[in-house]
Scaffold this motif. Structure first.
Motif, short mmCIF file in Angstrom:
data_model
loop_
_atom_site.label_atom_id
_atom_site.label_comp_id
_atom_site.label_asym_id
_atom_site.label_seq_id
_atom_site.Cartn_x
_atom_site.Cartn_y
_atom_site.Cartn_z
N PHE A 232 0.86 -1.18 0.00
CA PHE A 232 0.00 0.00 0.00
C PHE A 232 0.90 1.23 0.00
CE2 PHE A 232 -2.50 -3.24 2.22
CZ PHE A 232 -3.75 -3.09 1.66
N SER A 233 0.64 2.17 -0.89
CA SER A 233 1.43 3.40 -0.92
C SER A 233 0.51 4.59 -1.17
CB SER A 233 2.52 3.33 -1.99
OG SER A 233 1.95 3.21 -3.28
N HIS A 234 0.99 5.74 -0.75
CA HIS A 234 0.25 6.99 -0.94
C HIS A 234 1.04 7.83 -1.93
CE1 HIS A 234 -2.34 10.33 -0.19
NE2 HIS A 234 -1.49 11.00 0.57
N PRO A 235 0.56 7.91 -3.18
CA PRO A 235 1.31 8.64 -4.22
C PRO A 235 1.63 10.07 -3.80
CG PRO A 235 -0.52 7.44 -5.19
CD PRO A 235 -0.68 7.36 -3.69
N ALA A 236 2.76 10.54 -4.29
CA ALA A 236 3.24 11.89 -3.95
C ALA A 236 2.32 12.99 -4.45
CB ALA A 236 4.65 12.09 -4.50
N SER A 237 1.31 12.64 -5.23
CA SER A 237 0.38 13.65 -5.76
C SER A 237 -0.36 14.38 -4.66
CB SER A 237 -0.63 12.98 -6.69
OG SER A 237 -1.50 12.13 -5.94
N GLY A 238 -0.43 13.76 -3.47
CA GLY A 238 -1.15 14.38 -2.37
C GLY A 238 -2.66 14.22 -2.49
N LYS A 239 -3.12 13.43 -3.42
CA LYS A 239 -4.55 13.20 -3.60
C LYS A 239 -5.03 12.14 -2.60
CE LYS A 239 -4.55 14.60 -8.34
NZ LYS A 239 -5.44 15.61 -8.69
N PRO A 240 -6.34 12.09 -2.34
CA PRO A 240 -6.86 11.15 -1.34
C PRO A 240 -6.98 9.73 -1.89
CG PRO A 240 -8.65 12.44 -2.25
CD PRO A 240 -7.37 13.00 -2.84
N VAL A 241 -5.85 9.10 -2.14
CA VAL A 241 -5.85 7.76 -2.74
C VAL A 241 -4.69 6.93 -2.18
CG1 VAL A 241 -4.46 8.44 -4.73
CG2 VAL A 241 -6.03 6.53 -4.94
#
Length: 165
Positions: free
Chosen positions: A48-57
């Motif tokens: 599970f990772s949280h993309p650097a885009s900063g979007k809620p995904v």
């Protein structure tokens, strides 16, 4: 905490924060079965990772292999979109060609996630899927249930995974 990890944790979108305990790589073993197939055991890794885009995904990937030979078995990937007030939308594409759109809930207090298929596409036999993920004593447990054209919703997969450092 080094600078890179501090920047990563401070960049977590507020909608992702209640599920941030999932972020990272989880590894362990599972077992599967179904009335129409023989039971089996497998090794598994979830990421599970949280993309650097900063979007809620949250980006999600999953792979399994045979325990005795290490031969790949199954893989899937997708995105988890946490929503306000404990709701969650998930899209998953499997290596078999099956695609799932699931909706569900999460409890930040209990670390329990419950998902149920809204759409199961490109599956000639599968018509319904549910997934439950739960943290128990620091381990990630999950159960996948499935219904086919011949069966009702019943257990298919279960596993216990430990978070890698």
């Amino acid at each position: 905490m080094d600078k890179e990890k501090k920047e990563e944790s401070s960049a977590i979108h507020p909608a992702v924060a209640p599920l941030s305990y999932l972020l990272g790589t989880w590894k362990g073993e599972g077992e599967g079965g179904y009335p129409t197939i023989n039971s089996f055991r497998y090794g598994e890794e979830l990421h599970f990772s949280h993309p650097a885009s900063g979007k809620p995904v949250i980006a999600y990937s999953h792979k399994t292999w045979k325990l005795d030979s290490g031969q790949p078995m199954h893989s899937e990937s997708g995105y988890w979109r946490p929503k306000p007030h404990g709701s969650l939308e998930v899209v998953i594409a499997q290596s078999t060609g099956l695609a799932e759109v699931l909706k569900g809930t999460y409890s930040a207090e209990d670390n329990v996630i419950k998902l149920h298929s809204q759409v199961v596409a490109n599956a000639s036999k599968v018509r319904e899927i549910s997934r439950v993920y739960e943290m128990v004593n620091g381990d990630l447990h999950y159960v996948v249930q499935m219904a086919t054209n011949l069966t009702t919703l019943q257990p298919h997969l279960k596993a216990v995974l430990k978070k890698l450092p």
